[in-house]
Design a protein around this motif. Structure first.
Motif, PDB file in Angstrom:
ATOM      1  N   THR A   1       0.821  -1.207   0.000  1.00  0.00           N
ATOM      2  CA  THR A   1       0.000   0.000   0.000  1.00  0.00           C
ATOM      3  C   THR A   1       0.855   1.258   0.000  1.00  0.00           C
ATOM      4  OG1 THR A   1      -0.162  -0.002   2.418  1.00  0.00           O
ATOM      5  CG2 THR A   1      -1.920  -1.124   1.188  1.00  0.00           C
ATOM      6  N   GLU A   2       2.136   1.089   0.367  1.00  0.00           N
ATOM      7  CA  GLU A   2       3.026   2.251   0.385  1.00  0.00           C
ATOM      8  C   GLU A   2       4.460   1.806   0.107  1.00  0.00           C
ATOM      9  OE1 GLU A   2       4.056   6.129   3.146  1.00  0.00           O
ATOM     10  OE2 GLU A   2       2.978   4.460   4.028  1.00  0.00           O
ATOM     11  N   GLN A   3       5.122   2.576  -0.737  1.00  0.00           N
ATOM     12  CA  GLN A   3       6.540   2.364  -1.027  1.00  0.00           C
ATOM     13  C   GLN A   3       7.261   3.652  -0.653  1.00  0.00           C
ATOM     14  OE1 GLN A   3       7.455   1.567  -5.137  1.00  0.00           O
ATOM     15  NE2 GLN A   3       9.512   0.920  -4.649  1.00  0.00           N
ATOM     16  N   VAL A   4       8.192   3.543   0.287  1.00  0.00           N
ATOM     17  CA  VAL A   4       8.938   4.709   0.756  1.00  0.00           C
ATOM     18  C   VAL A   4      10.374   4.582   0.262  1.00  0.00           C
ATOM     19  CG1 VAL A   4       9.742   5.981   2.777  1.00  0.00           C
ATOM     20  CG2 VAL A   4       7.471   4.912   2.789  1.00  0.00           C
ATOM     21  N   ARG A   5      10.852   5.617  -0.408  1.00  0.00           N
ATOM     22  CA  ARG A   5      12.233   5.638  -0.896  1.00  0.00           C
ATOM     23  C   ARG A   5      12.994   6.717  -0.139  1.00  0.00           C
ATOM     24  NH1 ARG A   5       9.197   5.683  -5.941  1.00  0.00           N
ATOM     25  NH2 ARG A   5       9.265   3.612  -6.865  1.00  0.00           N
ATOM     26  N   MET A   6      14.059   6.305   0.522  1.00  0.00           N
ATOM     27  CA  MET A   6      14.884   7.248   1.280  1.00  0.00           C
ATOM     28  C   MET A   6      16.229   7.394   0.568  1.00  0.00           C
ATOM     29  SD  MET A   6      13.821   6.116   5.100  1.00  0.00           S
ATOM     30  CE  MET A   6      14.204   7.684   5.834  1.00  0.00           C
ATOM     31  N   ILE A   7      16.481   8.589   0.038  1.00  0.00           N
ATOM     32  CA  ILE A   7      17.701   8.849  -0.733  1.00  0.00           C
ATOM     33  C   ILE A   7      18.923   8.743   0.170  1.00  0.00           C
ATOM     34  CG2 ILE A   7      18.949  10.563  -2.106  1.00  0.00           C
ATOM     35  CD1 ILE A   7      16.430   9.454  -3.471  1.00  0.00           C
ATOM     36  N   GLU A   8      19.900   7.985  -0.297  1.00  0.00           N
ATOM     37  CA  GLU A   8      21.182   7.861   0.390  1.00  0.00           C
ATOM     38  C   GLU A   8      22.194   8.848  -0.207  1.00  0.00           C
ATOM     39  OE1 GLU A   8      22.175   5.309   2.907  1.00  0.00           O
ATOM     40  OE2 GLU A   8      20.016   5.546   3.151  1.00  0.00           O
ATOM     41  N   ALA A   9      22.238   8.907  -1.532  1.00  0.00           N
ATOM     42  CA  ALA A   9      23.170   9.808  -2.227  1.00  0.00           C
ATOM     43  C   ALA A   9      22.663  10.035  -3.641  1.00  0.00           C
ATOM     44  CB  ALA A   9      24.564   9.200  -2.275  1.00  0.00           C
ATOM     45  N   SER A  10      22.969  11.202  -4.174  1.00  0.00           N
ATOM     46  CA  SER A  10      22.643  11.487  -5.575  1.00  0.00           C
ATOM     47  C   SER A  10      23.599  12.541  -6.092  1.00  0.00           C
ATOM     48  CB  SER A  10      21.189  11.950  -5.737  1.00  0.00           C
ATOM     49  OG  SER A  10      20.968  13.149  -5.036  1.00  0.00           O
ATOM     50  N   GLU A  11      23.827  12.487  -7.409  1.00  0.00           N
ATOM     51  CA  GLU A  11      24.704  13.485  -8.020  1.00  0.00           C
ATOM     52  C   GLU A  11      24.366  13.626  -9.494  1.00  0.00           C
ATOM     53  OE1 GLU A  11      28.682  11.954  -7.542  1.00  0.00           O
ATOM     54  OE2 GLU A  11      28.566  10.819  -9.388  1.00  0.00           O
ATOM     55  N   TYR A  12      24.554  14.831  -9.989  1.00  0.00           N
ATOM     56  CA  TYR A  12      24.400  15.061 -11.419  1.00  0.00           C
ATOM     57  C   TYR A  12      25.581  14.426 -12.127  1.00  0.00           C
ATOM     58  CZ  TYR A  12      20.524  18.346 -11.117  1.00  0.00           C
ATOM     59  OH  TYR A  12      19.297  18.916 -10.917  1.00  0.00           O
ATOM     60  N   ARG A  13      25.293  13.628 -13.155  1.00  0.00           N
ATOM     61  CA  ARG A  13      26.336  13.082 -14.011  1.00  0.00           C
ATOM     62  C   ARG A  13      26.516  13.964 -15.243  1.00  0.00           C
ATOM     63  NH1 ARG A  13      26.910   7.024 -13.339  1.00  0.00           N
ATOM     64  NH2 ARG A  13      27.373   6.943 -11.115  1.00  0.00           N
ATOM     65  N   SER A  14      25.461  14.690 -15.559  1.00  0.00           N
ATOM     66  CA  SER A  14      25.474  15.656 -16.661  1.00  0.00           C
ATOM     67  C   SER A  14      24.302  16.605 -16.412  1.00  0.00           C
ATOM     68  CB  SER A  14      25.328  14.949 -18.015  1.00  0.00           C
ATOM     69  OG  SER A  14      24.006  14.462 -18.182  1.00  0.00           O
ATOM     70  N   ASP A  15      24.069  17.526 -17.340  1.00  0.00           N
ATOM     71  CA  ASP A  15      22.933  18.441 -17.193  1.00  0.00           C
ATOM     72  C   ASP A  15      21.586  17.730 -17.303  1.00  0.00           C
ATOM     73  OD1 ASP A  15      24.654  20.574 -16.881  1.00  0.00           O
ATOM     74  OD2 ASP A  15      24.494  21.223 -18.982  1.00  0.00           O
ATOM     75  N   THR A  16      21.600  16.518 -17.852  1.00  0.00           N
ATOM     76  CA  THR A  16      20.344  15.808 -18.092  1.00  0.00           C
ATOM     77  C   THR A  16      20.283  14.443 -17.417  1.00  0.00           C
ATOM     78  OG1 THR A  16      21.197  14.858 -20.146  1.00  0.00           O
ATOM     79  CG2 THR A  16      19.998  16.961 -20.311  1.00  0.00           C
TER      80      THR A  16
ATOM     81  N   TYR B   1      15.674  -2.501   1.180  1.00  0.00           N
ATOM     82  CA  TYR B   1      16.722  -2.924   0.256  1.00  0.00           C
ATOM     83  C   TYR B   1      17.216  -1.732  -0.561  1.00  0.00           C
ATOM     84  CZ  TYR B   1      12.638  -3.170  -2.814  1.00  0.00           C
ATOM     85  OH  TYR B   1      11.501  -2.876  -3.508  1.00  0.00           O
ATOM     86  N   PRO B   2      18.515  -1.760  -0.935  1.00  0.00           N
ATOM     87  CA  PRO B   2      19.086  -0.645  -1.689  1.00  0.00           C
ATOM     88  C   PRO B   2      18.761  -0.726  -3.181  1.00  0.00           C
ATOM     89  CG  PRO B   2      20.786  -2.221  -1.142  1.00  0.00           C
ATOM     90  CD  PRO B   2      19.520  -2.717  -0.510  1.00  0.00           C
ATOM     91  N   VAL B   3      18.694   0.448  -3.788  1.00  0.00           N
ATOM     92  CA  VAL B   3      18.425   0.563  -5.221  1.00  0.00           C
ATOM     93  C   VAL B   3      19.327   1.649  -5.799  1.00  0.00           C
ATOM     94  CG1 VAL B   3      16.666   1.053  -6.982  1.00  0.00           C
ATOM     95  CG2 VAL B   3      16.006  -0.054  -4.832  1.00  0.00           C
ATOM     96  N   PHE B   4      19.898   1.379  -6.969  1.00  0.00           N
ATOM     97  CA  PHE B   4      20.646   2.383  -7.723  1.00  0.00           C
ATOM     98  C   PHE B   4      19.795   2.754  -8.926  1.00  0.00           C
ATOM     99  CE2 PHE B   4      23.208   3.282 -11.482  1.00  0.00           C
ATOM    100  CZ  PHE B   4      23.892   4.400 -11.051  1.00  0.00           C
ATOM    101  N   SER B   5      19.642   4.050  -9.208  1.00  0.00           N
ATOM    102  CA  SER B   5      18.832   4.501 -10.346  1.00  0.00           C
ATOM    103  C   SER B   5      19.537   5.586 -11.147  1.00  0.00           C
ATOM    104  CB  SER B   5      17.486   5.060  -9.872  1.00  0.00           C
ATOM    105  OG  SER B   5      16.710   4.073  -9.261  1.00  0.00           O
ATOM    106  N   LEU B   6      19.260   5.588 -12.433  1.00  0.00           N
ATOM    107  CA  LEU B   6      19.630   6.702 -13.304  1.00  0.00           C
ATOM    108  C   LEU B   6      18.352   7.431 -13.665  1.00  0.00           C
ATOM    109  CD1 LEU B   6      22.227   5.077 -15.718  1.00  0.00           C
ATOM    110  CD2 LEU B   6      22.669   6.649 -13.827  1.00  0.00           C
ATOM    111  N   ILE B   7      18.364   8.734 -13.481  1.00  0.00           N
ATOM    112  CA  ILE B   7      17.204   9.576 -13.745  1.00  0.00           C
ATOM    113  C   ILE B   7      17.602  10.563 -14.826  1.00  0.00           C
ATOM    114  CG2 ILE B   7      15.577  11.205 -12.703  1.00  0.00           C
ATOM    115  CD1 ILE B   7      16.507   9.861  -9.974  1.00  0.00           C
ATOM    116  N   GLU B   8      16.793  10.651 -15.876  1.00  0.00           N
ATOM    117  CA  GLU B   8      17.147  11.517 -17.001  1.00  0.00           C
ATOM    118  C   GLU B   8      16.037  12.514 -17.315  1.00  0.00           C
ATOM    119  OE1 GLU B   8      18.280   9.021 -20.293  1.00  0.00           O
ATOM    120  OE2 GLU B   8      20.182   8.477 -19.326  1.00  0.00           O
ATOM    121  N   LEU B   9      16.466  13.695 -17.729  1.00  0.00           N
ATOM    122  CA  LEU B   9      15.545  14.746 -18.149  1.00  0.00           C
ATOM    123  C   LEU B   9      15.006  14.400 -19.537  1.00  0.00           C
ATOM    124  CD1 LEU B   9      14.320  17.527 -17.536  1.00  0.00           C
ATOM    125  CD2 LEU B   9      16.346  18.543 -18.608  1.00  0.00           C
TER     126      LEU B   9
END
Length: 88
Positions: free
Chosen positions: A4-19, A40-48
């Motif tokens: 019923t709920e998924q909670v994501r708690m950011i550990e670290a993030s950084e820009y790899r480029s402008d997008t 459990y840990p998750v690694f994601s790439l997020i793009e504009l």
């Protein structure tokens, strides 16, 4: 009862480029107030995107072969190696 709920708690993030942003987070799954599994840990790439929205385009989930998440993927623990490669 399912998730019923998924909670994501950011550990670290950084820009790899402008997008593109690389991010790691810990996912917590709940059914109401009850925890369904260990976090459990998750690694994601997020793009504009061209429309101006940010979207996750890749995620790598660190879950074991016997976890509820693996069973949702229909992985058979008897034929699943710890490195994520099927046995021959």
């Amino acid at each position: 009862m399912g998730v019923t709920e998924q909670v994501r708690m950011i550990e670290a993030s950084e820009y790899r480029s402008d997008t593109q942003i690389a991010s790691t987070h810990i996912t917590h799954l709940f059914a109401g107030s009850a925890r369904l599994s260990e976090p459990y840990p998750v690694f994601s790439l997020i793009e504009l995107q061209e429309n101006g929205e940010w979207r996750a385009v890749y995620s790598d989930y660190a879950v074991g072969a016997k976890s509820p998440q693996a069973s949702a993927l229909h992985l058979d623990p008897k034929t699943y190696k710890s490195k994520g490669q099927p046995n021959a």
